[in-house]
Design a protein around this motif. Structure first.
Motif, PDB file in Angstrom:
ATOM      1  N   ALA A  15      37.425  52.427  34.534  1.00 57.86           N
ATOM      2  CA  ALA A  15      37.950  53.824  35.435  1.00 57.86           C
ATOM      3  C   ALA A  15      38.702  54.853  34.721  1.00 57.86           C
ATOM      4  O   ALA A  15      38.878  55.892  35.070  1.00 57.86           O
ATOM      5  CB  ALA A  15      38.954  53.487  36.767  1.00 57.86           C
ATOM      6  N   VAL A  16      39.099  54.321  33.449  1.00 54.51           N
ATOM      7  CA  VAL A  16      40.017  55.406  32.658  1.00 54.51           C
ATOM      8  C   VAL A  16      39.166  55.844  31.464  1.00 54.51           C
ATOM      9  O   VAL A  16      39.695  56.284  30.565  1.00 54.51           O
ATOM     10  CB  VAL A  16      41.211  54.885  32.256  1.00 54.51           C
ATOM     11  CG1 VAL A  16      42.163  54.360  33.470  1.00 54.51           C
ATOM     12  CG2 VAL A  16      41.109  53.283  31.470  1.00 54.51           C
ATOM     13  N   VAL A  17      37.836  55.099  31.405  1.00 55.05           N
ATOM     14  CA  VAL A  17      37.072  55.609  30.299  1.00 55.05           C
ATOM     15  C   VAL A  17      36.872  56.870  30.411  1.00 55.05           C
ATOM     16  O   VAL A  17      36.589  57.522  31.266  1.00 55.05           O
ATOM     17  CB  VAL A  17      35.616  54.920  30.354  1.00 55.05           C
ATOM     18  CG1 VAL A  17      34.686  55.227  29.260  1.00 55.05           C
ATOM     19  CG2 VAL A  17      35.837  53.269  30.206  1.00 55.05           C
ATOM     20  N   VAL A  18      36.998  57.566  29.076  1.00 56.78           N
ATOM     21  CA  VAL A  18      36.770  59.086  28.593  1.00 56.78           C
ATOM     22  C   VAL A  18      35.620  58.887  27.743  1.00 56.78           C
ATOM     23  O   VAL A  18      35.872  58.593  26.600  1.00 56.78           O
ATOM     24  CB  VAL A  18      38.099  59.803  28.518  1.00 56.78           C
ATOM     25  CG1 VAL A  18      37.654  61.063  28.069  1.00 56.78           C
ATOM     26  CG2 VAL A  18      39.195  59.534  29.456  1.00 56.78           C
ATOM     27  N   GLU A  19      34.626  59.740  27.984  1.00 57.23           N
ATOM     28  CA  GLU A  19      33.593  59.904  27.010  1.00 57.23           C
ATOM     29  C   GLU A  19      33.059  61.489  27.056  1.00 57.23           C
ATOM     30  O   GLU A  19      33.593  62.289  27.806  1.00 57.23           O
ATOM     31  CB  GLU A  19      32.179  59.311  27.604  1.00 57.23           C
ATOM     32  CG  GLU A  19      32.250  57.587  27.403  1.00 57.23           C
ATOM     33  CD  GLU A  19      31.065  57.190  27.278  1.00 57.23           C
ATOM     34  OE1 GLU A  19      31.053  55.801  27.427  1.00 57.23           O
ATOM     35  OE2 GLU A  19      30.107  57.649  27.313  1.00 57.23           O
ATOM     36  N   SER A  28      36.078  61.928  32.782  1.00 56.27           N
ATOM     37  CA  SER A  28      36.573  60.809  33.282  1.00 56.27           C
ATOM     38  C   SER A  28      35.648  60.295  34.288  1.00 56.27           C
ATOM     39  O   SER A  28      35.329  60.824  35.203  1.00 56.27           O
ATOM     40  CB  SER A  28      38.061  61.304  34.126  1.00 56.27           C
ATOM     41  OG  SER A  28      38.982  60.616  33.547  1.00 56.27           O
ATOM     42  N   TRP A  29      35.509  58.920  34.208  1.00 51.72           N
ATOM     43  CA  TRP A  29      34.337  58.250  34.818  1.00 51.72           C
ATOM     44  C   TRP A  29      34.898  58.174  36.422  1.00 51.72           C
ATOM     45  O   TRP A  29      35.899  57.615  36.545  1.00 51.72           O
ATOM     46  CB  TRP A  29      33.899  57.140  34.229  1.00 51.72           C
ATOM     47  CG  TRP A  29      33.255  57.042  33.013  1.00 51.72           C
ATOM     48  CD1 TRP A  29      33.822  57.053  31.880  1.00 51.72           C
ATOM     49  CD2 TRP A  29      32.004  57.486  32.798  1.00 51.72           C
ATOM     50  NE1 TRP A  29      32.617  57.129  30.904  1.00 51.72           N
ATOM     51  CE2 TRP A  29      31.574  57.653  31.589  1.00 51.72           C
ATOM     52  CE3 TRP A  29      30.983  58.022  33.765  1.00 51.72           C
ATOM     53  CZ2 TRP A  29      30.578  58.048  31.048  1.00 51.72           C
ATOM     54  CZ3 TRP A  29      29.656  58.536  33.380  1.00 51.72           C
ATOM     55  CH2 TRP A  29      29.416  58.350  31.930  1.00 51.72           C
ATOM     56  N   SER A  30      34.143  58.529  37.285  1.00 56.07           N
ATOM     57  CA  SER A  30      34.372  58.309  38.794  1.00 56.07           C
ATOM     58  C   SER A  30      33.947  56.935  39.144  1.00 56.07           C
ATOM     59  O   SER A  30      33.036  56.184  38.306  1.00 56.07           O
ATOM     60  CB  SER A  30      33.495  59.305  39.513  1.00 56.07           C
ATOM     61  OG  SER A  30      32.215  58.991  39.426  1.00 56.07           O
ATOM     62  N   ILE A  35      29.381  52.686  38.370  1.00 56.15           N
ATOM     63  CA  ILE A  35      28.208  51.935  38.948  1.00 56.15           C
ATOM     64  C   ILE A  35      26.936  52.376  37.749  1.00 56.15           C
ATOM     65  O   ILE A  35      26.279  51.498  37.573  1.00 56.15           O
ATOM     66  CB  ILE A  35      27.471  52.480  40.243  1.00 56.15           C
ATOM     67  CG1 ILE A  35      28.767  51.936  41.225  1.00 56.15           C
ATOM     68  CG2 ILE A  35      26.259  51.702  40.567  1.00 56.15           C
ATOM     69  CD1 ILE A  35      28.911  50.527  41.600  1.00 56.15           C
ATOM     70  N   GLY A  36      26.855  53.652  37.518  1.00 52.85           N
ATOM     71  CA  GLY A  36      25.783  53.930  36.470  1.00 52.85           C
ATOM     72  C   GLY A  36      26.022  53.398  35.316  1.00 52.85           C
ATOM     73  O   GLY A  36      24.965  52.876  34.390  1.00 52.85           O
ATOM     74  N   VAL A 261      24.520  61.413  35.146  1.00 49.76           N
ATOM     75  CA  VAL A 261      23.866  62.470  34.345  1.00 49.76           C
ATOM     76  C   VAL A 261      24.738  62.125  33.089  1.00 49.76           C
ATOM     77  O   VAL A 261      25.678  61.995  32.611  1.00 49.76           O
ATOM     78  CB  VAL A 261      24.052  63.704  34.795  1.00 49.76           C
ATOM     79  CG1 VAL A 261      23.650  64.626  33.680  1.00 49.76           C
ATOM     80  CG2 VAL A 261      23.252  64.047  35.900  1.00 49.76           C
ATOM     81  N   GLY A 262      23.555  61.962  32.025  1.00 45.64           N
ATOM     82  CA  GLY A 262      24.136  61.714  30.443  1.00 45.64           C
ATOM     83  C   GLY A 262      23.971  60.298  30.279  1.00 45.64           C
ATOM     84  O   GLY A 262      23.860  59.927  28.886  1.00 45.64           O
TER      85      GLY A 262
END
Length: 435
Positions: A15-19, A28-30, A35-36, A261-262
């Motif tokens: 949840a806190v991964v930032v890419e 910031s991943w939702s 799930i993706g 996306v990405g």
């Protein structure tokens, strides 16, 4: 079917991964993007273990490894609102209004205490479904008795048009916030409105069979039911309790895809053009539409008869000039001077009136071309919160139609014998259904 579960610490970490996105900005991943990422992990492992799998086989395998219990909850742990089957339409409106929602599952009050979920619920009723049913009753009564609008209002206790209009106009005022205002007190009394039971209109517009998922069912099952089997929304039930723990909609799935996306698996699929992926699948001649000089009422009649959620409005040359959705019935019922003669009001004038009172974008359409990518379509539909997008040719004329269901149907396929004979005779699949 193998279930892949994420440990709580893994979920918190993800949840806190930032890419970096393709555009170089931090992301910031939702929960949907999480799930993706789970799909991405399974996708990568399949690349190593089973290189012979096709793209479609890999996606099926990925989604068949994730349980629907992982899908983000739509009502954040709040208690699910239910409507008893013996509630009147007036009481149903009251429940929807007080809880600021637009639809709710209907609980069968005749089911025994120990009934399973399949006997406990009989469908999902919507505000728009009730409004269209009322409108249909007014039309049927008028046709049978050949009475005028004023006589009709008196005949049905004034609620069919004027009472529904009181609700519709107030709902329109708060629709941008996605809620129904507490407007029940504004409704006049009516035998029709106060005596008709919710279960009595179970054949009304878009009343779906109550087909639910279990928490252990997989994303593949969910995606197939939302696409091939034409479910607009799917409750997720807790088998032990026999209660609903979540509701997953077509729109929620498309939003999940937009958040992916990405990611490699999504980009490999999403960068294909509509023509490459096989969309649109509906021929122009099959699209249900109404001309701008025809009565707006015809659009709602066609929606009810054909089981569709929206109809394009076209000019004499076939160019789409607007769109009328089932929710727009509120504008037809609004008791204003401009819409009072609702039987002869043209679709063109109906749209113009709605835009004047509610903004320039009211009843607009969103369009694309066959050369657009599926990713572009997903992002546009999600950003606009739409159920459908119209394909146009180089001249700007209608060339096809794509719905949320069509997009989901291109993501996965049904393996032979996946559901066995479960659906035989249970769910009719009309070829023209575009809900």
């Amino acid at each position: 079917m193998q279930a892949v579960r994420t440990r709580p610490e893994q979920r918190a970490e993800a949840a806190v991964v930032v890419e970096a996105t393709p555009h170089g900005s931090a992301r910031s991943w939702s929960p949907e993007a999480e799930i993706g990422m789970r799909v991405e992990d399974i996708w990568d492992s399949l690349d190593v273990q089973q290189r012979q799998l096709s793209h479609g086989d890999k996606l099926n395998s990925c989604f068949d490894s994730i349980p629907v219990a992982s899908f983000p909850h739509t009502f954040d742990g709040a208690q699910l609102v239910e409507i008893p089957s013996d509630a009147t339409l007036a009481e149903a409106f009251d429940i929807l209004s007080r809880n600021r929602i637009i639809s709710a599952p209907v609980r069968n009050v005749d089911a025994p205490e120990d009934a399973s979920w399949i006997d406990r619920y009989i469908g999902i009723v919507e505000f728009a479904g009730i409004a269209v049913w009322l409108l249909h009753q007014s039309e049927a009564a008028a046709k049978a008795d050949d009475v005028g609008a004023d006589e009709l209002a008196a005949k049905l206790g004034t609620v069919t048009l004027e009472g529904a209009a009181a609700v519709a106009s107030k709902v329109a005022a708060v629709e941008s916030e996605g809620a129904i205002a507490e407007v029940f007190g504004a409704l006049p009394s009516s035998d029709l409105f106060n005596k008709t039971k919710v279960k009595d209109i179970s054949g009304s517009f878009r009343w779906a069979p109550f087909l639910a998922l279990q928490s252990s069912d997989t994303f593949l099952t969910m995606l197939l039911l939302l696409s091939k089997y034409r479910m607009k929304s799917l409750p997720v039930v807790d088998i032990g309790e026999g209660t609903i723990s979540n509701i997953i909609t077509q729109a929620a799935v498309v939003h999940m895809l937009s958040e992916c996306v990405g990611l490699h698996w999504f980009e490999e699929w999403g960068t294909k053009t509509l023509s490459e992926i096989g969309l649109p699948i509906m021929r122009l001649s099959k699209i249900v539409k109404v001309r701008e000089d025809e009565p707006a009422l015809k659009a709602f009649r066609l929606m009810r008869r054909k089981g569709v959620g929206g109809i394009p409005v076209v000019d004499d040359s076939g160019r789409a000039v607007g769109s009328i959705m089932i929710k727009d019935v509120k504008h037809l019922l609004t008791a204003s001077e401009t819409n009072r003669d609702y039987r002869t009001l043209t679709a063109k004038k109906f749209i113009a009136n709605a835009r004047q009172s509610s903004g320039e974008r009211q009843m607009s359409i969103i369009t694309c071309s066959r050369g657009d990518s599926i990713k572009d379509i997903i992002l546009k539909l999600d950003a606009e919160k739409r159920q459908r997008i119209y394909v146009i040719n180089e001249e700007g004329n209608l060339d096809g139609l794509i719905t949320l269901r069509d997009i989901i149907a291109k993501l996965v396929y049904e393996p032979p014998g996946y559901f066995g004979d479960f659906f035989n005779g249970v769910i009719p699949l009309p070829s023209n259904s575009r809900i």
